[in-house]
Structure formats: structure tokens, C-alpha cells
Design a protein around this motif. Structure first.
Motif, PDB file in Angstrom:
ATOM      1  N   PRO A   4       1.023  -1.120   0.070  1.00  0.00           N
ATOM      2  CA  PRO A   4       0.075   0.047  -0.044  1.00  0.00           C
ATOM      3  C   PRO A   4       0.839   1.169   0.162  1.00  0.00           C
ATOM      4  O   PRO A   4       1.964   1.384   0.508  1.00  0.00           O
ATOM      5  N   GLY A   5       0.554   2.160  -0.724  1.00  0.00           N
ATOM      6  CA  GLY A   5       1.212   3.362  -0.782  1.00  0.00           C
ATOM      7  C   GLY A   5       0.515   4.696  -1.500  1.00  0.00           C
ATOM      8  O   GLY A   5      -0.653   4.643  -1.303  1.00  0.00           O
ATOM      9  N   GLY A   6       1.245   5.592  -1.845  1.00  0.00           N
ATOM     10  CA  GLY A   6       0.544   6.881  -2.331  1.00  0.00           C
ATOM     11  C   GLY A   6       0.802   7.981  -0.954  1.00  0.00           C
ATOM     12  O   GLY A   6       1.031   7.474   0.182  1.00  0.00           O
ATOM     13  N   VAL A   7       0.962   9.208  -1.315  1.00  0.00           N
ATOM     14  CA  VAL A   7       1.257  10.237  -0.368  1.00  0.00           C
ATOM     15  C   VAL A   7       0.336  10.023   0.879  1.00  0.00           C
ATOM     16  O   VAL A   7       0.728   9.731   2.113  1.00  0.00           O
ATOM     17  N   ALA A   8      -1.052  10.093   0.602  1.00  0.00           N
ATOM     18  CA  ALA A   8      -1.943  10.022   1.648  1.00  0.00           C
ATOM     19  C   ALA A   8      -1.909   8.903   2.695  1.00  0.00           C
ATOM     20  O   ALA A   8      -1.955   8.878   3.649  1.00  0.00           O
ATOM     21  N   MET A   9      -1.697   7.428   1.729  1.00  0.00           N
ATOM     22  CA  MET A   9      -1.565   6.296   2.416  1.00  0.00           C
ATOM     23  C   MET A   9      -0.106   6.345   3.399  1.00  0.00           C
ATOM     24  O   MET A   9      -0.280   5.764   4.683  1.00  0.00           O
ATOM     25  N   ASN A  10       0.941   6.850   2.687  1.00  0.00           N
ATOM     26  CA  ASN A  10       2.205   6.615   3.322  1.00  0.00           C
ATOM     27  C   ASN A  10       1.964   7.538   4.759  1.00  0.00           C
ATOM     28  O   ASN A  10       2.732   7.077   5.801  1.00  0.00           O
ATOM     29  N   ILE A  11       1.368   8.472   4.784  1.00  0.00           N
ATOM     30  CA  ILE A  11       1.277   9.455   5.752  1.00  0.00           C
ATOM     31  C   ILE A  11       0.325   8.778   6.741  1.00  0.00           C
ATOM     32  O   ILE A  11       0.775   8.786   7.996  1.00  0.00           O
ATOM     33  N   LEU A  18      -9.177   8.539   5.435  1.00  0.00           N
ATOM     34  CA  LEU A  18      -8.619   8.728   4.101  1.00  0.00           C
ATOM     35  C   LEU A  18      -9.966   9.236   3.246  1.00  0.00           C
ATOM     36  O   LEU A  18     -10.875   8.818   3.267  1.00  0.00           O
ATOM     37  N   LEU A  19      -9.423  10.460   2.589  1.00  0.00           N
ATOM     38  CA  LEU A  19     -10.324  11.085   1.675  1.00  0.00           C
ATOM     39  C   LEU A  19      -9.533  11.011   0.232  1.00  0.00           C
ATOM     40  O   LEU A  19      -8.619  11.551  -0.104  1.00  0.00           O
ATOM     41  N   THR A  20     -10.268   9.880  -0.644  1.00  0.00           N
ATOM     42  CA  THR A  20      -9.409   9.466  -1.578  1.00  0.00           C
ATOM     43  C   THR A  20     -10.540   8.692  -2.790  1.00  0.00           C
ATOM     44  O   THR A  20     -11.808   8.769  -2.336  1.00  0.00           O
ATOM     45  N   THR A  21      -9.748   8.134  -3.733  1.00  0.00           N
ATOM     46  CA  THR A  21     -10.663   7.419  -4.694  1.00  0.00           C
ATOM     47  C   THR A  21      -9.914   6.072  -4.794  1.00  0.00           C
ATOM     48  O   THR A  21      -8.927   5.996  -4.880  1.00  0.00           O
ATOM     49  N   VAL A  22     -10.699   5.004  -4.564  1.00  0.00           N
ATOM     50  CA  VAL A  22     -10.303   3.664  -4.834  1.00  0.00           C
ATOM     51  C   VAL A  22     -11.304   2.990  -5.510  1.00  0.00           C
ATOM     52  O   VAL A  22     -12.364   2.992  -5.444  1.00  0.00           O
ATOM     53  N   GLY A  23     -10.902   2.170  -6.656  1.00  0.00           N
ATOM     54  CA  GLY A  23     -11.764   1.426  -7.596  1.00  0.00           C
ATOM     55  C   GLY A  23     -12.313   0.184  -6.941  1.00  0.00           C
ATOM     56  O   GLY A  23     -11.935  -0.162  -5.561  1.00  0.00           O
ATOM     57  N   ARG A  24     -13.403  -0.154  -7.558  1.00  0.00           N
ATOM     58  CA  ARG A  24     -14.147  -1.442  -6.885  1.00  0.00           C
ATOM     59  C   ARG A  24     -13.616  -2.489  -7.805  1.00  0.00           C
ATOM     60  O   ARG A  24     -14.230  -3.430  -7.644  1.00  0.00           O
ATOM     61  N   ASP A  25     -12.503  -2.558  -8.118  1.00  0.00           N
ATOM     62  CA  ASP A  25     -11.702  -3.715  -8.947  1.00  0.00           C
ATOM     63  C   ASP A  25     -11.230  -4.518  -7.710  1.00  0.00           C
ATOM     64  O   ASP A  25     -11.247  -4.158  -6.516  1.00  0.00           O
ATOM     65  N   ALA A  26     -10.601  -5.497  -8.282  1.00  0.00           N
ATOM     66  CA  ALA A  26      -9.926  -6.197  -7.139  1.00  0.00           C
ATOM     67  C   ALA A  26      -8.804  -5.895  -6.348  1.00  0.00           C
ATOM     68  O   ALA A  26      -8.626  -6.112  -4.966  1.00  0.00           O
ATOM     69  N   GLU A  27      -7.979  -4.769  -7.122  1.00  0.00           N
ATOM     70  CA  GLU A  27      -6.990  -4.297  -6.264  1.00  0.00           C
ATOM     71  C   GLU A  27      -7.351  -3.005  -5.428  1.00  0.00           C
ATOM     72  O   GLU A  27      -6.878  -3.082  -4.234  1.00  0.00           O
ATOM     73  N   GLY A  28      -8.604  -2.673  -5.774  1.00  0.00           N
ATOM     74  CA  GLY A  28      -9.215  -1.581  -4.983  1.00  0.00           C
ATOM     75  C   GLY A  28      -9.955  -2.256  -3.801  1.00  0.00           C
ATOM     76  O   GLY A  28      -9.596  -1.544  -2.439  1.00  0.00           O
ATOM     77  N   GLU A  29     -10.206  -3.387  -3.786  1.00  0.00           N
ATOM     78  CA  GLU A  29     -10.745  -3.956  -2.446  1.00  0.00           C
ATOM     79  C   GLU A  29      -9.812  -4.610  -1.630  1.00  0.00           C
ATOM     80  O   GLU A  29     -10.071  -4.646  -0.412  1.00  0.00           O
ATOM     81  N   GLU A  30      -8.622  -5.041  -2.153  1.00  0.00           N
ATOM     82  CA  GLU A  30      -7.506  -5.418  -1.502  1.00  0.00           C
ATOM     83  C   GLU A  30      -7.015  -4.388  -0.705  1.00  0.00           C
ATOM     84  O   GLU A  30      -6.557  -4.552   0.520  1.00  0.00           O
ATOM     85  N   LEU A  31      -6.856  -3.357  -1.564  1.00  0.00           N
ATOM     86  CA  LEU A  31      -6.201  -1.969  -0.826  1.00  0.00           C
ATOM     87  C   LEU A  31      -7.105  -1.449   0.232  1.00  0.00           C
ATOM     88  O   LEU A  31      -6.467  -1.083   1.331  1.00  0.00           O
ATOM     89  N   MET A  32      -8.282  -1.416   0.242  1.00  0.00           N
ATOM     90  CA  MET A  32      -9.192  -0.907   1.306  1.00  0.00           C
ATOM     91  C   MET A  32      -9.176  -2.097   2.173  1.00  0.00           C
ATOM     92  O   MET A  32      -9.230  -1.363   3.653  1.00  0.00           O
ATOM     93  N   GLY A  33      -9.167  -3.102   2.205  1.00  0.00           N
ATOM     94  CA  GLY A  33      -9.315  -4.124   3.031  1.00  0.00           C
ATOM     95  C   GLY A  33      -8.064  -3.956   4.092  1.00  0.00           C
ATOM     96  O   GLY A  33      -7.796  -3.923   5.149  1.00  0.00           O
ATOM     97  N   GLU A  34      -6.715  -3.474   3.463  1.00  0.00           N
ATOM     98  CA  GLU A  34      -5.440  -3.265   4.079  1.00  0.00           C
ATOM     99  C   GLU A  34      -5.614  -2.193   4.768  1.00  0.00           C
ATOM    100  O   GLU A  34      -5.099  -2.140   5.973  1.00  0.00           O
ATOM    101  N   ALA A  35      -6.142  -1.104   4.338  1.00  0.00           N
ATOM    102  CA  ALA A  35      -6.454   0.168   5.060  1.00  0.00           C
ATOM    103  C   ALA A  35      -7.193  -0.241   6.388  1.00  0.00           C
ATOM    104  O   ALA A  35      -6.834   0.228   7.413  1.00  0.00           O
TER     105      ALA A  35
END
Length: 297
Positions: A39-46, A59-76
Motif C-alpha cells: 500500500p502506498g501513495g502520499v496520503a496512505m504513506n502519511i 482517508l479522503l481519496t478514490t479507490v476503484g471497485r476492482d480487485a486491487e481496490g478491494e484488497e487495498l481498502m481491506g489493508e487500510a
């Protein structure tokens, strides 16, 4: 029930794909190494660093509803971040950052933040619709803002009543996007976190030291600045009041995310009541530990 956030992290939340090699690299190098996806990106790293300092970021951002987005949101969520205010798009894919690092530092990087840019003001809706605030009762608290937002959106934020009561902490996503922050240089509550190169781009000049850069940024209209210069001095200050310190010397094993770690550690230190000098020292130590590879991502 949603927790109350200690700070809002607005900007890029994506996957970091980083290739690291132990050897020096140049254009065309083909060497063995390790490739990781985290997981990365400036907002995520902070946000990740803030969690290590026991703060609760939203987190105020956009994350897709694709598999990558679901996994990333789960990690957050697993890491303890508040994700209720994310803008989820059916059409926009989850963003990604790709970098190559060698023993000589960052060799090259590409940040694909097209979805964040396309979402635009939609990521700010919770600040306007009453969930986190409104134009009449704006959010009053810490906000970490990253320069992956479009120049147009940063200009909107600079004059928006939604940010009139915030303690705004701002970081460029990279030197290539530093000039986007010009819109926020005159914001009355903005603290700019930049490195020496980024300070030079904002001032259209070159500086020998972080203190020189800090003075120039304040003369240009910045309310408050923190300027870093790798392993050399770092300076923090407002008009007529600059303090400078030197980070501890360490062996550098990674660089991506170091500036975000410094910024988050500084914010957390001040939020926990530390004074200016102690906050700067703690932030420099956190960044040095990070680049040495001793702190996990």
C-alpha cells in the motif's frame, strides 16, 4: 459507529510497486533485485506512519471497485484507518505507483494517479455534506494534503470555506508536481513540507541550504515551511523564526516514502504536544530510521 478521526489524509491511496537492487543503476541497467507491492501513495504513506504514532487517520481519496481496490481498502481497514469517506468508483481503476531504486537512490518512477485526478472534487464531498463538515461549519482539525490532486482542485481548496478552519499540512507528491502547490503558498494556515529541490521549483531559484530555502518560501508568502535536504540540514519556521537541525547519519537502503514518513512523524509529534525543536528532531529520526530499512512499511 464510525470513529472520530484525529486527522484527514487527502490524496493518493494506491499500490506501490517498487523494484530495489543492491547495485548502482543507470539507464538501461538490467540487474537482479527484489520487487514488492505494498500500500502506498502520499496520503496512505502519511496515514501508515500516523498509525505507528497511535493517531487515527481518515482517508479522503478514490479507490476503484476492482480487485486491487478491494484488497487495498481491506489493508487500510486492517491497519486501523477510517475508510468510510472514500469515493468508490465503478468506472475508475485503482491507481498505481511504480519505481526503481538502486544503491544510488531512486533511478526512475511513474505515478499513475489518473483516477484520483478524474475523481476531482468528489473526494471532498464528506467535507461539504455534513459528514465531516460543511461550508457553514467547516472541519476544524488537522488535514494532510498531497500534491497528486490536480492544480485546479488545489486552487479550489486554497479559497474554499470548507478548509477555513483546518490546520492544513501540505506535501508535493514529487518534484515534478511541486509547482502545483503555488496556489496554497498564501493560505493562512498551510504548512508546506518540501525538499530542497521542490523549494527551488516553487521559488524559481536554487538554494545551498534548507534555511535559505525556508527564508525564501516565507518571503514568497508561505505561512510556515519545513524544508529537508536528504542527509543534510532540515529547517522549520515562519517569518523571522527559523530553526535548523541535521538528521542522524545512516546507511540508505530505500527512499520511496521517506518524505511522507518525515511529515507524518512531525505532525504526530506536534499533535502530541511536543515543542518545535523536539518535533523536528523526532521527525528527522523517524525518516532516518525509515531510509535505513529498520522500520517496516
Amino acid at each position: 459507529m464510525t470513529k472520530t478521526p484525529d486527522i484527514l489524509c487527502i490524496g493518493s491511496v494506491l499500490w506501490d510497486v517498487i523494484g530495489r537492487a543492491a547495485s548502482h543503476m543507470r539507464v538501461g541497467s538490467d540487474v537482479p533485485g527484489r520487487i514488492t507491492r505494498l500500500p502506498g501513495g502520499v496520503a496512505m504513506n502519511i496515514a501508515m506512519t500516523l498509525r505507528r504514532f497511535s493517531m487515527t487517520p481518515a482517508l479522503l481519496t478514490t479507490v476503484g471497485r476492482d480487485a486491487e481496490g478491494e484488497e487495498l481498502m481491506g489493508e487500510a481497514i486492517r491497519m486501523g484507518m477510517i475508510c468510510d469517506y472514500m469515493y468508490r468508483s465503478d468506472d475508475l481503476p485503482t491507481d498505481v505507483y511504480m519505481a526503481i531504486e538502486g544503491a544510488n537512490g531512486l533511478v526512475a518512477a511513474i505515478a499513475d494517479a489518473h483516477s484520483l485526478e478524474a475523481a476531482g472534487e468528489k473526494i471532498l464531498r464528506p467535507l461539504a455534506d455534513g459528514r465531516l463538515g460543511s461550508a457553514e461549519t467547516p472541519f476544524a482539525g488537522l488535514v494532510a494534503l498531497d500534491g497528486n490532486l490536480t492544480e485546479e482542485l488545489l486552487q479550489v481548496i486554497a479559497t474554499s470555506p470548507l478548509f477555513a478552519a483546518t490546520d492544513l499540512r501540505v506535501a508535493p507528491a514529487s518534484p515534478g508536481k511541486a509547482e502545483r502547490l503555488l496556489a496554497l503558498v498564501g493560505h493562512p494556515s498551510a504548512t508546506l513540507y518540501v525538499n530542497l529541490e521542490e523549494a527551488g521549483l516553487l521559488c524559481q531559484s536554487a538554494f545551498e541550504t534548507s534555511a535559505d530555502a525556508a527564508v525564501a518560501l516565507i518571503k514568497r508568502g508561505a505561512h510556515r515551511v519545513l524544508v529537508t535536504d536528504g542527509g543534510k540540514s532540515a529547517s522549520e519556521g515562519t517569518a523571522g523564526d527559523i530553526i535548523t537541525q541535521t538528521p542522524p547519519a545512516v546507511m540508505v537502503t530505500r527512499v520511496t516514502g521517506a518524505g511522507d514518513t518525515f511529515m507524518a512523524a512531525h505532525i504526530a509529534s506536534e499533535a502530541q504536544g511536543m515543542d518545535r525543536a523536539a518535533s523536528l528532531t523526532r521527525a528527522l529520526n523517524a525518516a532516518a530510521t525509515y531510509v535505513s530499512g529498520e522500520t517496516p512499511l
